[in-house]
Scaffold this motif. Structure first.
Motif, PDB file in Angstrom:
ATOM      1  N   ALA A  53       7.363  11.806  -0.561  1.00  0.00           N
ATOM      2  CA  ALA A  53       8.231  10.718  -1.031  1.00  0.00           C
ATOM      3  C   ALA A  53       8.368  10.751  -2.550  1.00  0.00           C
ATOM      4  O   ALA A  53       9.462  10.592  -3.097  1.00  0.00           O
ATOM      5  N   LEU A  54       7.258  10.969  -3.244  1.00  0.00           N
ATOM      6  CA  LEU A  54       7.293  11.002  -4.706  1.00  0.00           C
ATOM      7  C   LEU A  54       8.077  12.201  -5.221  1.00  0.00           C
ATOM      8  O   LEU A  54       8.820  12.089  -6.207  1.00  0.00           O
ATOM      9  N   SER A  55       7.931  13.332  -4.552  1.00  0.00           N
ATOM     10  CA  SER A  55       8.663  14.526  -4.969  1.00  0.00           C
ATOM     11  C   SER A  55      10.163  14.377  -4.748  1.00  0.00           C
ATOM     12  O   SER A  55      10.968  15.034  -5.408  1.00  0.00           O
ATOM     13  N   SER A  56      10.528  13.462  -3.836  1.00  0.00           N
ATOM     14  CA  SER A  56      11.947  13.194  -3.581  1.00  0.00           C
ATOM     15  C   SER A  56      12.508  12.125  -4.506  1.00  0.00           C
ATOM     16  O   SER A  56      13.678  11.754  -4.401  1.00  0.00           O
ATOM     17  N   GLY A  57      11.654  11.631  -5.381  1.00  0.00           N
ATOM     18  CA  GLY A  57      12.098  10.612  -6.334  1.00  0.00           C
ATOM     19  C   GLY A  57      11.927   9.194  -5.845  1.00  0.00           C
ATOM     20  O   GLY A  57      12.407   8.251  -6.489  1.00  0.00           O
ATOM     21  N   ASN A  58      11.258   9.017  -4.706  1.00  0.00           N
ATOM     22  CA  ASN A  58      11.042   7.677  -4.154  1.00  0.00           C
ATOM     23  C   ASN A  58       9.635   7.193  -4.481  1.00  0.00           C
ATOM     24  O   ASN A  58       8.658   7.860  -4.154  1.00  0.00           O
ATOM     25  N   LYS A  59       9.544   6.042  -5.118  1.00  0.00           N
ATOM     26  CA  LYS A  59       8.235   5.496  -5.456  1.00  0.00           C
ATOM     27  C   LYS A  59       7.673   4.694  -4.286  1.00  0.00           C
ATOM     28  O   LYS A  59       8.406   4.280  -3.391  1.00  0.00           O
ATOM     29  N   CYS A  60       6.356   4.480  -4.312  1.00  0.00           N
ATOM     30  CA  CYS A  60       5.700   3.736  -3.237  1.00  0.00           C
ATOM     31  C   CYS A  60       6.123   2.271  -3.270  1.00  0.00           C
ATOM     32  O   CYS A  60       6.073   1.633  -4.322  1.00  0.00           O
ATOM     33  N   GLN A  61       6.529   1.762  -2.106  1.00  0.00           N
ATOM     34  CA  GLN A  61       6.837   0.347  -1.991  1.00  0.00           C
ATOM     35  C   GLN A  61       5.517  -0.419  -2.016  1.00  0.00           C
ATOM     36  O   GLN A  61       4.684  -0.261  -1.132  1.00  0.00           O
ATOM     37  N   CYS A  62       5.326  -1.240  -3.016  1.00  0.00           N
ATOM     38  CA  CYS A  62       4.046  -1.923  -3.170  1.00  0.00           C
ATOM     39  C   CYS A  62       4.276  -3.366  -3.610  1.00  0.00           C
ATOM     40  O   CYS A  62       4.866  -3.613  -4.660  1.00  0.00           O
ATOM     41  N   SER A  63       3.808  -4.296  -2.799  1.00  0.00           N
ATOM     42  CA  SER A  63       3.929  -5.715  -3.146  1.00  0.00           C
ATOM     43  C   SER A  63       2.644  -6.237  -3.778  1.00  0.00           C
ATOM     44  O   SER A  63       2.685  -7.074  -4.683  1.00  0.00           O
ATOM     45  N   ASP A  64       1.499  -5.718  -3.305  1.00  0.00           N
ATOM     46  CA  ASP A  64       0.204  -6.126  -3.844  1.00  0.00           C
ATOM     47  C   ASP A  64      -0.650  -4.893  -4.123  1.00  0.00           C
ATOM     48  O   ASP A  64      -0.876  -4.066  -3.225  1.00  0.00           O
ATOM     49  N   PHE A  65      -1.099  -4.789  -5.352  1.00  0.00           N
ATOM     50  CA  PHE A  65      -1.986  -3.695  -5.752  1.00  0.00           C
ATOM     51  C   PHE A  65      -3.301  -4.313  -6.219  1.00  0.00           C
ATOM     52  O   PHE A  65      -3.335  -5.068  -7.185  1.00  0.00           O
ATOM     53  N   ILE A  66      -4.382  -4.015  -5.493  1.00  0.00           N
ATOM     54  CA  ILE A  66      -5.699  -4.553  -5.832  1.00  0.00           C
ATOM     55  C   ILE A  66      -6.535  -3.416  -6.412  1.00  0.00           C
ATOM     56  O   ILE A  66      -6.753  -2.389  -5.752  1.00  0.00           O
ATOM     57  N   LEU A  67      -6.993  -3.620  -7.627  1.00  0.00           N
ATOM     58  CA  LEU A  67      -7.806  -2.620  -8.320  1.00  0.00           C
ATOM     59  C   LEU A  67      -9.209  -3.182  -8.514  1.00  0.00           C
ATOM     60  O   LEU A  67      -9.387  -4.233  -9.141  1.00  0.00           O
ATOM     61  N   ALA A  68     -10.202  -2.493  -7.967  1.00  0.00           N
ATOM     62  CA  ALA A  68     -11.598  -2.916  -8.097  1.00  0.00           C
ATOM     63  C   ALA A  68     -12.331  -1.931  -8.990  1.00  0.00           C
ATOM     64  O   ALA A  68     -12.462  -0.754  -8.642  1.00  0.00           O
ATOM     65  N   VAL A  69     -12.813  -2.418 -10.133  1.00  0.00           N
ATOM     66  CA  VAL A  69     -13.449  -1.547 -11.122  1.00  0.00           C
ATOM     67  C   VAL A  69     -14.907  -1.947 -11.296  1.00  0.00           C
ATOM     68  O   VAL A  69     -15.206  -3.071 -11.712  1.00  0.00           O
ATOM     69  N   GLY A  70     -15.817  -1.030 -10.974  1.00  0.00           N
ATOM     70  CA  GLY A  70     -17.242  -1.312 -11.120  1.00  0.00           C
ATOM     71  C   GLY A  70     -17.962  -1.338  -9.782  1.00  0.00           C
ATOM     72  O   GLY A  70     -17.345  -1.422  -8.715  1.00  0.00           O
ATOM     73  N   ASP A  71     -19.279  -1.267  -9.844  1.00  0.00           N
ATOM     74  CA  ASP A  71     -20.093  -1.219  -8.626  1.00  0.00           C
ATOM     75  C   ASP A  71     -19.877  -2.401  -7.707  1.00  0.00           C
ATOM     76  O   ASP A  71     -19.598  -2.245  -6.521  1.00  0.00           O
ATOM     77  N   ASN A  72     -20.029  -3.608  -8.239  1.00  0.00           N
ATOM     78  CA  ASN A  72     -19.937  -4.792  -7.381  1.00  0.00           C
ATOM     79  C   ASN A  72     -18.513  -5.051  -6.904  1.00  0.00           C
ATOM     80  O   ASN A  72     -18.300  -5.437  -5.752  1.00  0.00           O
ATOM     81  N   ALA A  73     -17.543  -4.850  -7.777  1.00  0.00           N
ATOM     82  CA  ALA A  73     -16.145  -5.051  -7.389  1.00  0.00           C
ATOM     83  C   ALA A  73     -15.749  -4.082  -6.276  1.00  0.00           C
ATOM     84  O   ALA A  73     -15.134  -4.476  -5.275  1.00  0.00           O
ATOM     85  N   ALA A  74     -16.107  -2.815  -6.450  1.00  0.00           N
ATOM     86  CA  ALA A  74     -15.743  -1.803  -5.455  1.00  0.00           C
ATOM     87  C   ALA A  74     -16.465  -2.034  -4.130  1.00  0.00           C
ATOM     88  O   ALA A  74     -15.865  -1.911  -3.055  1.00  0.00           O
ATOM     89  N   ARG A  75     -17.732  -2.402  -4.198  1.00  0.00           N
ATOM     90  CA  ARG A  75     -18.489  -2.610  -2.967  1.00  0.00           C
ATOM     91  C   ARG A  75     -18.112  -3.930  -2.295  1.00  0.00           C
ATOM     92  O   ARG A  75     -18.263  -4.073  -1.085  1.00  0.00           O
ATOM     93  N   PHE A  76     -17.648  -4.893  -3.059  1.00  0.00           N
ATOM     94  CA  PHE A  76     -17.098  -6.109  -2.452  1.00  0.00           C
ATOM     95  C   PHE A  76     -15.900  -5.753  -1.584  1.00  0.00           C
ATOM     96  O   PHE A  76     -15.784  -6.219  -0.440  1.00  0.00           O
ATOM     97  N   VAL A  77     -15.018  -4.919  -2.124  1.00  0.00           N
ATOM     98  CA  VAL A  77     -13.844  -4.492  -1.368  1.00  0.00           C
ATOM     99  C   VAL A  77     -14.272  -3.723  -0.116  1.00  0.00           C
ATOM    100  O   VAL A  77     -13.707  -3.895   0.970  1.00  0.00           O
ATOM    101  N   SER A  78     -15.286  -2.867  -0.251  1.00  0.00           N
ATOM    102  CA  SER A  78     -15.770  -2.092   0.896  1.00  0.00           C
ATOM    103  C   SER A  78     -16.355  -3.001   1.969  1.00  0.00           C
ATOM    104  O   SER A  78     -16.060  -2.843   3.160  1.00  0.00           O
ATOM    105  N   ALA A  79     -17.194  -3.961   1.564  1.00  0.00           N
ATOM    106  CA  ALA A  79     -17.900  -4.805   2.529  1.00  0.00           C
ATOM    107  C   ALA A  79     -17.011  -5.863   3.163  1.00  0.00           C
ATOM    108  O   ALA A  79     -17.132  -6.154   4.362  1.00  0.00           O
ATOM    109  N   THR A 238     -23.433 -11.294  -6.280  1.00  0.00           N
ATOM    110  CA  THR A 238     -22.355 -10.968  -7.225  1.00  0.00           C
ATOM    111  C   THR A 238     -21.098 -10.556  -6.477  1.00  0.00           C
ATOM    112  O   THR A 238     -19.987 -10.957  -6.845  1.00  0.00           O
ATOM    113  N   MET A 239     -21.267  -9.769  -5.428  1.00  0.00           N
ATOM    114  CA  MET A 239     -20.124  -9.326  -4.639  1.00  0.00           C
ATOM    115  C   MET A 239     -19.379 -10.524  -4.048  1.00  0.00           C
ATOM    116  O   MET A 239     -18.156 -10.580  -4.075  1.00  0.00           O
ATOM    117  N   GLU A 240     -20.122 -11.496  -3.546  1.00  0.00           N
ATOM    118  CA  GLU A 240     -19.503 -12.673  -2.907  1.00  0.00           C
ATOM    119  C   GLU A 240     -18.734 -13.527  -3.904  1.00  0.00           C
ATOM    120  O   GLU A 240     -17.812 -14.261  -3.529  1.00  0.00           O
TER     121      GLU A 240
END
Length: 279
Positions: A53-79, A238-240
């Motif tokens: 899709a990207l090579s065809s010039g089409n970007k990803c349709q995205c309404s919500d992008f959640i970025l988790a940075v760090g040990d607790n943030a990333a593991r919160f998302v995992s758990a 911390t995760m909670e």
């Protein structure tokens, strides 16, 4: 050159040879610099569907992008989120620098910056970042990731770990008040943050700051929730603390309200043992 007695001598000059040596050293330094720049380049690796899709010039349709940075943030998302079967791994970022190495429990550096997409709602994208991203790589990472996303109606939520030792305040912080959240958002963010704003002179740094700055410049609605904790490694309390930040997303994100003990043990056990001074 002629001597006092009229004898002609051949003159040896170090200047020419030193210039040649400096030229060789400069060329060698330039080559090493280019190799390091190439090695430090941030590379995104998407699955075949997104790559096509990207090579065809089409970007990803995205309404919500959640970025988790760090040990607790990333593991919160995992758990609390990724334990369900509703998510597919769709890509990862390769980041190499002087401090990049897999964290505890990670098999490779590829697992240190991973993108997931919701199966039923492909417009929801999650990224976990547990690797160090150097200052000269922050702009690269941000530009390359957001260049793959369609900006129209995009909302960005950043979860970020921080040490309570870095929090500046004139008030006394009791043990019962830690961990806690503070927020910072762009002018295009129309929602109400679920916690107080980050007070001056406190600042957001690293990747969360780079993302927030990018969103401000490109008029993207974004909010950073920074969690201040007195625990260095992954910690269930911390995760909670991050739960209210994603509860507002409603149907976009389904949170597991109470992950099982086995799930927590998977993400917390190793670091707890390593950080216990009495074992």
């Amino acid at each position: 050159m002629a001597t006092f007695f009229g004898e002609v001598l051949s003159v040896y000059s170090r200047a020419v040879e030193e210039d040649d040596e400096e030229l060789d050293e400069n060329e060698e330094d330039e080559q090493i610099r280019k190799e390091l720049e190439g090695k430090r380049e941030v590379c995104l690796h998407w699955n075949p569907e997104i790559s096509e899709a990207l090579s065809s010039g089409n970007k990803c349709q995205c309404s919500d992008f959640i970025l988790a940075v760090g040990d607790n943030a990333a593991r919160f998302v995992s758990a609390y989120i990724l334990t369900s079967a509703n998510w597919d791994k769709v890509g990862h970022a390769s980041v190499w620098n002087e401090r990049s190495r897999p964290f505890t429990g990670q098999m490779s550096e590829e697992s240190a910056c991973v993108f997931y997409r919701h199966k039923d709602n492909p417009s929801v994208l999650i990224c976990q970042v547990t690797c160090y991203i150097a200052e000269d790589q922050l702009f690269q990472w941000t530009e390359k990731v957001f260049d793959c996303l369609q900006h129209r109606e995009l909302k960005v939520t950043v979860l970020s770990d921080s040490s309570v030792a870095d929090y500046k305040t004139a008030d006394y912080l009791s043990d019962s008040s830690v961990p806690f959240l503070r927020s910072l958002h762009t002018t295009n963010y129309s929602g109400l943050p679920i916690c107080p704003s980050l007070e001056q002179p406190n600042i957001v740094t690293g990747l969360p700051a780079a993302v927030l700055n990018h969103c401000q410049v490109h008029h993207i609605a974004a909010v950073v929730y920074q969690c201040y904790s007195d625990i260095i490694g992954p910690d269930s309390v911390t995760m909670e603390t991050y739960k209210p930040a994603l509860t507002k997303l409603g149907k976009s994100i389904q949170l597991d309200s109470s992950p099982s003990t086995d799930v927590f043990r998977k993400f917390v056990k190793t670091t707890d043992i390593q950080s216990n001074l009495y074992i």
